[in-house]
Scaffold this active site. Structure first.
Site, PDB file in Angstrom:
ATOM      1  N   HIS A   1       0.841  -1.199   0.000  1.00 47.13           N
ATOM      2  CA  HIS A   1       0.000   0.000   0.000  1.00 47.13           C
ATOM      3  C   HIS A   1       0.873   1.245   0.000  1.00 47.13           C
ATOM      4  O   HIS A   1       2.090   1.170   0.156  1.00 47.13           O
ATOM      5  CB  HIS A   1      -0.978  -0.008   1.174  1.00 47.13           C
ATOM      6  CG  HIS A   1      -0.340   0.023   2.537  1.00 47.13           C
ATOM      7  ND1 HIS A   1       0.493  -0.960   3.004  1.00 47.13           N
ATOM      8  CD2 HIS A   1      -0.431   0.940   3.546  1.00 47.13           C
ATOM      9  CE1 HIS A   1       0.878  -0.664   4.244  1.00 47.13           C
ATOM     10  NE2 HIS A   1       0.340   0.477   4.587  1.00 47.13           N
TER      11      HIS A   1
ATOM     12  N   HIS B   1       1.321   3.789   1.976  1.00 47.00           N
ATOM     13  CA  HIS B   1       1.847   4.478   3.155  1.00 47.00           C
ATOM     14  C   HIS B   1       3.373   4.562   3.011  1.00 47.00           C
ATOM     15  O   HIS B   1       4.015   3.617   2.540  1.00 47.00           O
ATOM     16  CB  HIS B   1       1.488   3.726   4.441  1.00 47.00           C
ATOM     17  CG  HIS B   1       0.140   4.111   4.989  1.00 47.00           C
ATOM     18  ND1 HIS B   1      -0.596   3.303   5.816  1.00 47.00           N
ATOM     19  CD2 HIS B   1      -0.592   5.256   4.822  1.00 47.00           C
ATOM     20  CE1 HIS B   1      -1.724   3.923   6.141  1.00 47.00           C
ATOM     21  NE2 HIS B   1      -1.749   5.092   5.544  1.00 47.00           N
TER      22      HIS B   1
ATOM     23  N   ASP C   1       5.925   4.287   4.907  1.00 45.29           N
ATOM     24  CA  ASP C   1       6.857   3.302   5.471  1.00 45.29           C
ATOM     25  C   ASP C   1       7.012   2.066   4.578  1.00 45.29           C
ATOM     26  O   ASP C   1       7.967   1.313   4.716  1.00 45.29           O
ATOM     27  CB  ASP C   1       6.466   2.894   6.914  1.00 45.29           C
ATOM     28  CG  ASP C   1       5.034   2.403   7.073  1.00 45.29           C
ATOM     29  OD1 ASP C   1       4.167   2.837   6.287  1.00 45.29           O
ATOM     30  OD2 ASP C   1       4.779   1.590   7.983  1.00 45.29           O
ATOM     31  N   HIS C   2       6.093   1.889   3.607  1.00 43.78           N
ATOM     32  CA  HIS C   2       6.151   0.699   2.751  1.00 43.78           C
ATOM     33  C   HIS C   2       6.666   0.985   1.350  1.00 43.78           C
ATOM     34  O   HIS C   2       6.991   0.062   0.610  1.00 43.78           O
ATOM     35  CB  HIS C   2       4.760   0.062   2.653  1.00 43.78           C
ATOM     36  CG  HIS C   2       4.286  -0.445   3.975  1.00 43.78           C
ATOM     37  ND1 HIS C   2       4.249  -1.778   4.299  1.00 43.78           N
ATOM     38  CD2 HIS C   2       3.868   0.221   5.092  1.00 43.78           C
ATOM     39  CE1 HIS C   2       3.822  -1.912   5.541  1.00 43.78           C
ATOM     40  NE2 HIS C   2       3.582  -0.712   6.040  1.00 43.78           N
TER      41      HIS C   2
ATOM     42  N   HIS D   1      -7.156  -2.195   5.741  1.00 42.90           N
ATOM     43  CA  HIS D   1      -6.298  -1.199   6.367  1.00 42.90           C
ATOM     44  C   HIS D   1      -7.019   0.148   6.253  1.00 42.90           C
ATOM     45  O   HIS D   1      -8.188   0.186   5.862  1.00 42.90           O
ATOM     46  CB  HIS D   1      -4.945  -1.208   5.634  1.00 42.90           C
ATOM     47  CG  HIS D   1      -3.843  -0.484   6.342  1.00 42.90           C
ATOM     48  ND1 HIS D   1      -3.675  -0.514   7.695  1.00 42.90           N
ATOM     49  CD2 HIS D   1      -2.822   0.282   5.863  1.00 42.90           C
ATOM     50  CE1 HIS D   1      -2.600   0.215   8.010  1.00 42.90           C
ATOM     51  NE2 HIS D   1      -2.076   0.707   6.921  1.00 42.90           N
TER      52      HIS D   1
ATOM     53  N   ASP E   1      -0.083  -4.397   5.972  1.00 43.14           N
ATOM     54  CA  ASP E   1      -0.770  -3.804   7.123  1.00 43.14           C
ATOM     55  C   ASP E   1      -2.253  -4.150   7.040  1.00 43.14           C
ATOM     56  O   ASP E   1      -2.912  -3.831   6.055  1.00 43.14           O
ATOM     57  CB  ASP E   1      -0.637  -2.275   7.101  1.00 43.14           C
ATOM     58  CG  ASP E   1       0.772  -1.823   7.429  1.00 43.14           C
ATOM     59  OD1 ASP E   1       1.651  -2.685   7.555  1.00 43.14           O
ATOM     60  OD2 ASP E   1       0.983  -0.598   7.543  1.00 43.14           O
TER      61      ASP E   1
ATOM     62  N   HIS F   1       6.105  -5.914  11.453  1.00 42.18           N
ATOM     63  CA  HIS F   1       5.553  -4.559  11.508  1.00 42.18           C
ATOM     64  C   HIS F   1       5.315  -4.201  12.982  1.00 42.18           C
ATOM     65  O   HIS F   1       4.209  -3.854  13.405  1.00 42.18           O
ATOM     66  CB  HIS F   1       4.247  -4.471  10.698  1.00 42.18           C
ATOM     67  CG  HIS F   1       3.867  -3.070  10.310  1.00 42.18           C
ATOM     68  ND1 HIS F   1       3.130  -2.252  11.129  1.00 42.18           N
ATOM     69  CD2 HIS F   1       4.114  -2.336   9.205  1.00 42.18           C
ATOM     70  CE1 HIS F   1       2.927  -1.084  10.536  1.00 42.18           C
ATOM     71  NE2 HIS F   1       3.522  -1.115   9.358  1.00 42.18           N
TER      72      HIS F   1
END
Ligand SMILES: [Zn+2]
Ligand SMILES: [Zn+2]
Length: 307
Positions: free
Chosen positions: A62, A64, A66-67, A140, A211, A269
């Protein structure tokens, strides 16, 4: 032929001194499949002895940060290593725009093409002669995908005694039968692969949730997996907060593992609030014994169960 899974980043949202941002490298037969691409992934790859030249497919769960923010750095490092092979990137809607935006503003000097596969529908998103990658929509706070790497079944075991009894001489004809071809003997008789082969042997299956909160269908998606890599951001005591943020607790992850009948569960995570994640591990193990806690550079072999 082993599959190796290397956890390059196991933190959630922000990095800590011990955990880098989400990235999981699957090494299979000289090929690399990278699930998520947290910042600094290329340095984690250097430490783990991964390659910037090999066939590589990146699967982003996805959008976000951090990914996905590790992609520009990875692209840059690959270019500086003069990568020539295309880099294949799979991800949810938005992935194409993101890559095109950074490409349009950063002077990468790319030496290789990037093939972007934007996934709009779940199902099989990538297929090779040996495996498929399936995606399913997770639960998510933004559209997020869970992925399953599923190897195709291997031909059954070759029974040499059966081949001999049928008069098939040892040599190239054995190979043809092993590859599933019907052969004709000099005496005119035909021999079919099933005459000399055992039943097909299942391939391996690795599932990564990205996530997500637990969702309907996740246990089916992960059914019988050799390895289930599951979000376990927050402890059971913060279940409400986890649900609000679209994450899972260790007990929820363990529940999915149990229902799906997976062989091994890995929690990842992990929120920065857990300097010692053993408390999360204990919560999961109460429900699913064969659980391990991901740490950066943890490397797992995923062997065939039947030879
Ligand atoms: Zn995240
Ligand atoms: Zn997220």
């Amino acid at each position: 032929m082993n599959i190796k899974v290397v956890f390059l980043g196991t933190a959630g949202s922000v990095p800590t001194s011990k955990r880098s941002l989400p990235a999981i490298l699957v090494k299979r037969k000289g090929e690399q499949l990278l699930f998520d691409c947290g910042e600094g992934v290329q340095r984690q790859m250097v430490i783990a002895g991964a390659s910037f030249h090999k066939d590589t497919r990146v699967f982003i769960t996805h959008m976000h940060g951090d990914h996905v923010l590790g992609l520009p750095g990875l692209m840059q490092t690959m270019a500086l290593h003069n990568r020539a092979k295309p880099l294949e990137v799979y991800g949810p809607p938005g992935i194409k725009k993101f890559i095109e935006c950074v490409r349009g503003s950063v002077q990468f000097g790319l030496t290789f093409p990037i093939e972007i596969h934007e996934i709009c529908e779940d199902g099989v998103v990538c297929e090779t002669p040996e495996y498929t990658v399936h995606a399913v929509w997770a639960y998510h706070v933004v559209p997020s995908l869970a992925y399953a790497l599923v190897e195709k079944p291997r031909p059954g075991k070759f029974h040499t005694e059966k081949a001999r009894a049928l008069g098939v001489p040892e040599g190239p004809l054995w190979g043809q039968l092993q590859r599933g071809k019907i052969i004709k003997l000099p005496n005119g008789r035909t021999v079919k692969p099933e005459d000399v082969l055992g039943p097909p042997r299942p391939g391996r299956k690795i599932v990564y949730t990205g996530d997500t909160r637990p969702f309907e269908g996740l246990a089916d998606f992960a059914v019988n997996a050799d390895l289930l890599i599951h979000d376990a951001t927050l402890g059971d005591e913060l279940a409400e907060r986890a649900a609000e943020d679209g994450h899972s607790t260790p007990s929820q992850a363990a529940e999915v593992a149990r229902k799906a009948g997976v062989k091994k569960l890995v929690l990842t995570h992990i929120s920065a609030r857990y300097a010692d994640a053993s408390v999360l591990l204990e919560q999961a193990r109460r429900i699913f014994e064969n659980t391990i806690m991901a740490e950066d550079f943890l490397t797992l072999d995923v062997p065939f169960l039947s030879e």
